[in-house]
Write an enzyme that holds these catalytic residues in place. Sequence first.
Site, short mmCIF file in Angstrom:
data_model
loop_
_atom_site.label_atom_id
_atom_site.label_comp_id
_atom_site.label_asym_id
_atom_site.label_seq_id
_atom_site.Cartn_x
_atom_site.Cartn_y
_atom_site.Cartn_z
N ALA A 126 2.64 -2.56 6.38
CA ALA A 126 1.99 -1.50 5.83
C ALA A 126 0.97 -1.00 6.47
O ALA A 126 -0.11 -1.49 6.54
CB ALA A 126 1.69 -2.04 4.48
N PHE A 129 -1.64 -3.40 -6.22
CA PHE A 129 -1.17 -2.28 -6.97
C PHE A 129 0.40 -2.02 -6.17
O PHE A 129 1.61 -2.16 -6.99
CB PHE A 129 -1.84 -1.07 -6.74
CG PHE A 129 -1.20 0.26 -6.85
CD1 PHE A 129 -0.40 0.47 -7.88
CD2 PHE A 129 -1.40 1.32 -5.95
CE1 PHE A 129 0.12 1.73 -7.93
CE2 PHE A 129 -0.72 2.71 -5.90
CZ PHE A 129 0.13 2.77 -7.04
N TYR A 147 -10.95 -0.50 8.45
CA TYR A 147 -9.73 -0.66 7.72
C TYR A 147 -8.75 0.34 8.82
O TYR A 147 -7.73 -0.42 9.29
CB TYR A 147 -9.91 0.14 6.65
CG TYR A 147 -8.49 0.30 5.71
CD1 TYR A 147 -7.73 -0.61 5.18
CD2 TYR A 147 -7.70 1.78 5.68
CE1 TYR A 147 -6.50 -0.43 4.53
CE2 TYR A 147 -6.71 1.66 4.94
CZ TYR A 147 -5.88 0.91 4.43
OH TYR A 147 -4.87 0.82 3.58
#
Length: 315
Positions: A115, A12, A146
């Site tokens: 990121a 995305f 994560y």
Amino acid sequence: MKKVLITGAAGFIGSHLCDRFISEGYHVIGMDNLITGNIKNIEHLFPLKHFEYYHHDVSKFVHVSGELDYILHFASPASPIDYLKMPIQTLKVGSLGTHNLLGLAKLKNARILIASTSEVYGDPLVHPQHEEYWGNVNPIGPRGVYDEAKRFQEAIAMAYHTYHGLETRIVRIFNTYGPRMRVEDGRVLPAFFSQAIKGEGLTVFGEGQQTRSFCYVDDLVEGIFRLLLSDYHLPVNIGNPSEITIMQFAHEIMDLVGNPSAHIIYNPLPVDDPKQRRPDITRAKEILGWEPKVSREAGLLRTYEYFKTVVAPNI
Ligand code: UDP
């Protein structure tokens, strides 16, 4: 012509970054292994002379021939259900993948932007979240794979900066939305849009009183572009400070779509779901002269146009 490597290029955010760097006149190498990315997101770039695609998993040794000016590391499963399904890949791409890309940046004398995420703040006890806050993360919970990979990523980027003098940039990305989000990725916006269009129940988790702050992807990309070209190596929050509850968000999407069959249903709250999230963007304003420009109303409208092309109403 400057050359940039973008990992997670078919995802995305990665695909929007590819578009932006192409339009700014860069030569773009897009890299992805397509475990969560979609080649359709970058298909329109394939005929271009200054776009190349490498199918590769960055957790393995990364080779790029020739010179490289910039690296943007955006490869990672990024939705809670993705990292529940792929916990080891999530840990590897954030740790081994980042290590490989830092090594590549050092070899090429390239500047690297990684990121990071608002997830480094965990279920935050400070609100809104500013960059000095160290966070409240459960390392062994379902989101730990994560969160901790991203925290490690920041730590190793800082170590390469301090020890090797590498030019590093760290963006902490808050909830972002827009065209090309994966319909089935389980995140709240694709879930609600697809349920509203189909006329199904919108799955509100818990009581829907948890908050998030949603940033339109074009605003995010502008912030990332400015950060990359800045001389600032400490983390910078990029997100939209306009905060709403998930219940309000469900109603905004139902009102926009206007399908009379859509309604709210309640599902259990996932483990360690942060109760509140809103970026403090003082640093981004001061250092980058950046703030979001797209209102939620305008952004949701543009996103709805996209979801109409990928989701069909139930008949
Ligand atoms: N959420 C929800 N229904 C869904 C998906 C998510 O109510 O079908 C909630 C979720 O519990 C969280 C918020 O929406 O509080 C945002 O979830 P998302 O997975 O989009 O990202 P997060 O910000 O938690 O990483």
